[in-house]
Scaffold this motif. Sequence first.
Motif, PDB file in Angstrom:
ATOM      1  N   ALA A 166      32.805  39.659  32.939  1.00  0.00           N
ATOM      2  CA  ALA A 166      33.604  39.592  34.160  1.00  0.00           C
ATOM      3  C   ALA A 166      35.025  40.102  33.924  1.00  0.00           C
ATOM      4  O   ALA A 166      35.481  41.028  34.595  1.00  0.00           O
ATOM      5  N   THR A 167      35.720  39.505  32.941  1.00  0.00           N
ATOM      6  CA  THR A 167      37.132  39.820  32.779  1.00  0.00           C
ATOM      7  C   THR A 167      37.363  41.266  32.354  1.00  0.00           C
ATOM      8  O   THR A 167      38.253  41.936  32.881  1.00  0.00           O
ATOM      9  N   LEU A 168      36.573  41.740  31.387  1.00  0.00           N
ATOM     10  CA  LEU A 168      36.845  43.067  30.844  1.00  0.00           C
ATOM     11  C   LEU A 168      36.334  44.178  31.756  1.00  0.00           C
ATOM     12  O   LEU A 168      36.953  45.226  31.890  1.00  0.00           O
ATOM     13  N   SER A 169      35.187  43.943  32.401  1.00  0.00           N
ATOM     14  CA  SER A 169      34.610  45.007  33.231  1.00  0.00           C
ATOM     15  C   SER A 169      35.146  44.963  34.655  1.00  0.00           C
ATOM     16  O   SER A 169      35.217  45.983  35.330  1.00  0.00           O
ATOM     17  N   ASP A 170      35.510  43.758  35.094  1.00  0.00           N
ATOM     18  CA  ASP A 170      35.899  43.640  36.487  1.00  0.00           C
ATOM     19  C   ASP A 170      37.125  42.732  36.627  1.00  0.00           C
ATOM     20  O   ASP A 170      37.046  41.641  37.196  1.00  0.00           O
ATOM     21  N   PRO A 171      38.258  43.177  36.090  1.00  0.00           N
ATOM     22  CA  PRO A 171      39.453  42.325  36.118  1.00  0.00           C
ATOM     23  C   PRO A 171      39.909  42.050  37.546  1.00  0.00           C
ATOM     24  O   PRO A 171      39.796  42.928  38.410  1.00  0.00           O
ATOM     25  N   LYS A 172      40.402  40.840  37.778  1.00  0.00           N
ATOM     26  CA  LYS A 172      40.819  40.462  39.126  1.00  0.00           C
ATOM     27  C   LYS A 172      42.284  40.781  39.374  1.00  0.00           C
ATOM     28  O   LYS A 172      42.690  40.984  40.502  1.00  0.00           O
ATOM     29  N   THR A 173      43.076  40.760  38.310  1.00  0.00           N
ATOM     30  CA  THR A 173      44.512  40.988  38.511  1.00  0.00           C
ATOM     31  C   THR A 173      44.886  42.423  38.136  1.00  0.00           C
ATOM     32  O   THR A 173      44.269  43.036  37.274  1.00  0.00           O
ATOM     33  N   ASP A 174      45.948  42.904  38.769  1.00  0.00           N
ATOM     34  CA  ASP A 174      46.467  44.235  38.421  1.00  0.00           C
ATOM     35  C   ASP A 174      46.963  44.263  36.982  1.00  0.00           C
ATOM     36  O   ASP A 174      46.839  45.258  36.277  1.00  0.00           O
ATOM     37  N   ARG A 175      47.561  43.146  36.604  1.00  0.00           N
ATOM     38  CA  ARG A 175      48.107  43.055  35.255  1.00  0.00           C
ATOM     39  C   ARG A 175      47.055  43.338  34.191  1.00  0.00           C
ATOM     40  O   ARG A 175      47.247  44.145  33.294  1.00  0.00           O
ATOM     41  N   LEU A 176      45.915  42.659  34.298  1.00  0.00           N
ATOM     42  CA  LEU A 176      44.844  42.846  33.316  1.00  0.00           C
ATOM     43  C   LEU A 176      44.273  44.261  33.432  1.00  0.00           C
ATOM     44  O   LEU A 176      44.009  44.918  32.428  1.00  0.00           O
ATOM     45  N   ARG A 177      44.151  44.748  34.669  1.00  0.00           N
ATOM     46  CA  ARG A 177      43.605  46.080  34.868  1.00  0.00           C
ATOM     47  C   ARG A 177      44.463  47.116  34.143  1.00  0.00           C
ATOM     48  O   ARG A 177      43.958  47.956  33.402  1.00  0.00           O
ATOM     49  N   SER A 178      45.781  47.002  34.303  1.00  0.00           N
ATOM     50  CA  SER A 178      46.634  47.998  33.659  1.00  0.00           C
ATOM     51  C   SER A 178      46.689  47.767  32.140  1.00  0.00           C
ATOM     52  O   SER A 178      46.799  48.716  31.367  1.00  0.00           O
ATOM     53  N   PHE A 179      46.577  46.485  31.726  1.00  0.00           N
ATOM     54  CA  PHE A 179      46.543  46.213  30.282  1.00  0.00           C
ATOM     55  C   PHE A 179      45.305  46.849  29.642  1.00  0.00           C
ATOM     56  O   PHE A 179      45.365  47.403  28.545  1.00  0.00           O
ATOM     57  N   LEU A 180      44.182  46.786  30.339  1.00  0.00           N
ATOM     58  CA  LEU A 180      42.922  47.277  29.771  1.00  0.00           C
ATOM     59  C   LEU A 180      42.833  48.797  29.787  1.00  0.00           C
ATOM     60  O   LEU A 180      42.034  49.379  29.066  1.00  0.00           O
ATOM     61  N   ARG A 181      43.682  49.424  30.598  1.00  0.00           N
ATOM     62  CA  ARG A 181      43.592  50.871  30.754  1.00  0.00           C
ATOM     63  C   ARG A 181      43.697  51.593  29.404  1.00  0.00           C
ATOM     64  O   ARG A 181      43.008  52.571  29.155  1.00  0.00           O
ATOM     65  N   ARG A 182      44.551  51.051  28.524  1.00  0.00           N
ATOM     66  CA  ARG A 182      44.717  51.776  27.252  1.00  0.00           C
ATOM     67  C   ARG A 182      43.559  51.556  26.277  1.00  0.00           C
ATOM     68  O   ARG A 182      43.503  52.143  25.220  1.00  0.00           O
ATOM     69  N   PHE A 183      42.617  50.655  26.664  1.00  0.00           N
ATOM     70  CA  PHE A 183      41.429  50.468  25.802  1.00  0.00           C
ATOM     71  C   PHE A 183      40.208  51.125  26.425  1.00  0.00           C
ATOM     72  O   PHE A 183      39.098  50.928  25.967  1.00  0.00           O
ATOM     73  N   GLU A 184      40.442  51.904  27.501  1.00  0.00           N
ATOM     74  CA  GLU A 184      39.336  52.448  28.279  1.00  0.00           C
ATOM     75  C   GLU A 184      38.239  53.125  27.435  1.00  0.00           C
ATOM     76  O   GLU A 184      37.064  52.931  27.665  1.00  0.00           O
ATOM     77  N   GLN A 185      38.698  53.886  26.437  1.00  0.00           N
ATOM     78  CA  GLN A 185      37.714  54.646  25.671  1.00  0.00           C
ATOM     79  C   GLN A 185      36.777  53.750  24.869  1.00  0.00           C
ATOM     80  O   GLN A 185      35.631  54.106  24.615  1.00  0.00           O
ATOM     81  N   ILE A 186      37.273  52.571  24.457  1.00  0.00           N
ATOM     82  CA  ILE A 186      36.423  51.679  23.671  1.00  0.00           C
ATOM     83  C   ILE A 186      35.464  50.915  24.556  1.00  0.00           C
ATOM     84  O   ILE A 186      34.306  50.694  24.194  1.00  0.00           O
ATOM     85  N   LEU A 187      35.939  50.511  25.733  1.00  0.00           N
ATOM     86  CA  LEU A 187      35.158  49.551  26.512  1.00  0.00           C
ATOM     87  C   LEU A 187      34.134  50.186  27.453  1.00  0.00           C
ATOM     88  O   LEU A 187      34.121  51.311  27.758  1.00  0.00           O
TER      89      LEU A 187
END
Lengths: 258, 215
Positions: free
Chosen positions: A237-258
């Motif tokens: 849930a959290t990594l694939s479908d973040p609810k907050t903008d904050r987490l979404r933008s935080f995860l953006r830099r890990f996009e290639q791994i996830l």
Amino acid sequence: MSDEVVLIEKLEKRFGELQVLKGIDLAVKQGDVLAIIGPSGSGKTTLLRCINFLQPYDRGRVYIDGELIGYKEENGRLIKRPESTVARQRSKVGMVFQQFNLFPHMTALENVTLGLVQVKGVARAEADDIGRNWLEKVGLSDKIDSYPAELSGGQQQRVGIARAVAVEPKIVLFDEVTSALDPELVGEVLSVMKSLAENYHMTMLVVTHEMLFAKEVANRVVFMDEGVVLEDGPPAATLSDPKTDRLRSFLRRFEQIL
Amino acid sequence: MLDLLLQNAHLIWRGLSVTLETSAWVIAAASVSGLFTGLALLYGPLPLRLLIRVYVDTVRGIPLLVLIFSVFYGLPAMGMQISAFVAAVLALSVFGTAHVSEVVRGAVDSIPDGQTEAAKAIGLTFYKRLRYVIFPQALARAIPPWTNTAVELVKASSLLALVSIIDLLYSTEQIAARTREPLLFYGVAAILYFSINYSLSLVGARVEKRFRYSS
């Protein structure tokens, strides 16, 4: 109290003007593996350090196995416990450090057995057996008598893990344990942690930037930002479908791994 | 010349033994009390820390000779009758303690915080953290400056000649004046002082080696 191994309520911590934790609530069940992620300065490490009272907290409560850590409560006020009580409470919490912090004057085995003998009162011979056993489990059966300076970073960190788990803590805290390692040594440490979770069902709180670990090993991902928990849920849930903008933008830099 | 030496050998020996005895007492006393004051500087409650800080800085800021005279003349003036030898040992110990405090404080303080944190994390109590984690590492670092202090104390014991204690220096002075051979006897004294201190350094180096670990 309930069946939570760790229960954290409205935890606050400030360093001078800077409020690092602004009311954290967290309940951890036996066998939970939490990946605590978030930008630097979000309070992840401080949270871990409050749990074993390396850092006394200002407000709120931390319970381990139902026992209030570091303080006793009288009429709603927190009164610090004596050093010996805090030491006993800390023995229920293992910790693995970013900089390993092995004792340089002791062999790998002595590092692992110190707590067994001096904290748990286990007899020397039995402690050595337990220590050897753990060093074997982390893949270091041939390094038992080596000193930390003779070991690679990855090997040192695996000794650090064996040292933390040998005393059979209720939970183990991992504070960015792969951040100081050369990239090619990260895998060996992560696979030991994975095995602790899968084979020994240890309760683990893992502050990490290793998103693959969070995705594949953790059963919960906790996202912290500016001293609060913004999201808390299964990695799917959290990594694939973040609810907050904050987490979404935080995860953006890990996009290639996830 | 050899005759002259042999004739005075027993006097030199007597002076030497006073120097050795004084130094041994002073080094022992300063090491034990300096260990406690040094630890108090690090871990003691604030008022105690301040008190010891003032003591250490004051003593280190006063010429040793002034300290010796203060004890030698001061204590009897305050009604305490003590022998010149005890007064001398006391004065040197007060001086030595201040220096050893700093040696202990510096060595313990140089051990990274991560060591204390790791020791806390496995549940060790304060005493056991010091005993098993901090002291073994601090010892290796404390020995070189401790040896320095010990050597300084042996040399400083020669000031006791000024309060009429017949140590190696004073007996040398007396022999030199009587025989009119200052060069010979001061030379002998120099060699003896050097031998004591060189032995101390050798022992220090050996002990340090034993406690050192690769890091």
